[in-house]
Write an enzyme that holds these catalytic residues in place. Structure first.
Site, short mmCIF file in Angstrom:
data_model
loop_
_atom_site.label_atom_id
_atom_site.label_comp_id
_atom_site.label_asym_id
_atom_site.label_seq_id
_atom_site.Cartn_x
_atom_site.Cartn_y
_atom_site.Cartn_z
N GLU A 53 9.34 -4.58 10.13
CA GLU A 53 9.90 -3.20 9.80
C GLU A 53 10.53 -2.22 10.86
O GLU A 53 9.93 -2.17 11.87
CB GLU A 53 8.65 -2.42 8.70
N LYS A 94 -1.16 -9.42 2.86
CA LYS A 94 -0.40 -9.06 3.95
C LYS A 94 -1.31 -8.14 4.89
O LYS A 94 -2.13 -7.21 4.51
CB LYS A 94 0.83 -8.39 3.58
N GLU A 115 -1.11 -5.82 8.50
CA GLU A 115 -0.23 -5.28 9.54
C GLU A 115 -0.70 -5.25 11.01
O GLU A 115 -1.95 -5.14 11.35
CB GLU A 115 -0.25 -3.68 9.37
N ASP A 145 0.80 -1.13 -0.08
CA ASP A 145 0.17 -0.14 -0.05
C ASP A 145 0.78 1.25 -0.22
O ASP A 145 0.49 2.36 0.06
CB ASP A 145 -1.08 -0.14 1.20
N SER A 146 2.16 1.06 0.03
CA SER A 146 2.97 2.13 -0.19
C SER A 146 2.67 2.83 -1.69
O SER A 146 3.34 4.14 -1.77
CB SER A 146 4.52 1.62 -0.02
N ASP A 177 -1.05 -6.20 -0.26
CA ASP A 177 -1.38 -5.63 1.24
C ASP A 177 -2.80 -5.25 1.24
O ASP A 177 -3.39 -4.73 0.35
CB ASP A 177 -0.56 -4.12 1.09
O1 KIV Z 1 3.45 -1.21 1.32
C1 KIV Z 1 4.83 -1.71 1.44
O2 KIV Z 1 5.34 -1.34 0.50
C2 KIV Z 1 5.19 -2.40 2.54
C3 KIV Z 1 6.64 -2.60 2.89
C4 KIV Z 1 7.06 -1.26 3.52
C5 KIV Z 1 6.96 -3.76 3.40
O3 KIV Z 1 4.31 -2.87 3.52
#
Ligand code: KIV
Length: 263
Positions: A181, A112, A114, A44-45, A83
């Site tokens: 992280e 993924k 968090e 989600d970056s 994500d």
């Molecule tokens: O969103 C992302 O790119 C991530 C990485 C920082 C692991 O979660």
């Protein structure tokens, strides 16, 4: 031709070889990364480097599914993780509904999530229902507003113990790997030793089972800021600017298009 890693192969890599994970958000870059990446993360970056937003929080599930499809189209032989964006897994029920959407609307291999102990029940609900989950503990970008910044974790013994408990809970809930992280390297090492599934570090030092980097950071394309843990493997921003500036000059002096670029 490269063979996509299975969950079994990813788990087995622990203690055998180090895993390389990189983010991608579109088919062009995913294709370029396919030869070298073990795992591609549609992080989600993308909301920051692709969407220009200040943090990841406004990424939506529709956007994540769109970009996951693009990445899977470009990297058909690579394990792809999508994500789960902020707000899509506030309860086990919501997590299941939204992760099922990811599986039904894209070829993603896993999602993924968090969070640590507080998300263990929810991770178990997903894994019990046939959804592969990669955990994400330590510094949690989706908590940036709630915590008032990006805070490095594991600075004292209490926090180290808390992080180990987080990793143990997520592993027990069935996660096949855990991203860790922004933690002190000795803490990441302790977690790697305590846990049987691969620990993939970002800003967590070298003593882990693999690394993940955001592609636009490591290719030097994202100029707004560079976190301490990022290594720029090329100066992408300068290369792109130079190319576009040369293009502009050639448009203006009519050296482009030349005969060979003309029908
Ligand atoms: O969103 C992302 O790119 C991530 C990485 C920082 C692991 O979660």
């Amino acid at each position: 031709m490269k063979k996509k890693l299975s969950i079994h192969a990813i788990k087995k890599a622990k203690n055998e070889r180090l895993l390389t994970m990189i983010t991608a958000y579109d088919a062009i870059f995913a294709t370029l990364f396919e030869d070298s990446a073990d795992i591609i993360l549609v992080g989600d970056s993308l909301n920051m480097s692709f969407g220009g937003k200040p943090d990841t929080l406004s990424a939506t599930l529709d956007q994540m599914i769109y970009h996951t499809n693009a990445v899977c189209n470009g990297a058909k032989n690579t394990f792809v993780i999508c994500d789960m964006p902020f707000g899509t897994y506030n309860s086990p029920r919501a997590a299941l509904k939204n992760a099922v959407r990811v599986y039904q609307e894209s070829p993603a291999d896993a999602v993924k999530i968090e969070g640590g102990k507080d998300k263990a029940e929810l991770v178990k609900t997903l894994t019990d229902n046939g959804i592969a989950v990669c955990g994400h503990i330590g510094l949690l970008p989706q908590s940036v507003r709630g915590e008032g910044g990006y805070i490095v974790r594991g600075k004292d013994v209490t926090d180290m113990e808390r992080l180990i408990e987080d990793a143990e809970a997520i592993e027990a809930a069935g996660a096949f790997a855990i991203v860790i992280e922004g933690v002190k390297p000795e803490v990441a090492k302790a977690i790697k030793l305590a846990i049987k599934v691969p620990i993939i570090g970002i800003g967590a030092g070298a003593d882990v089972d693999g690394q993940v980097l955001v592609f636009s950071d490591m290719l030097g394309l994202f100029e707004a800021f560079t976190p301490k843990f990022v290594k720029k493997y090329m100066d992408g921003a300068s290369i792109v600017k130079e190319a576009v500036s040369t293009y502009k000059k050639e448009v203006e002096n009519k050296s482009f298009p030349a005969n060979e670029h003309t029908y």
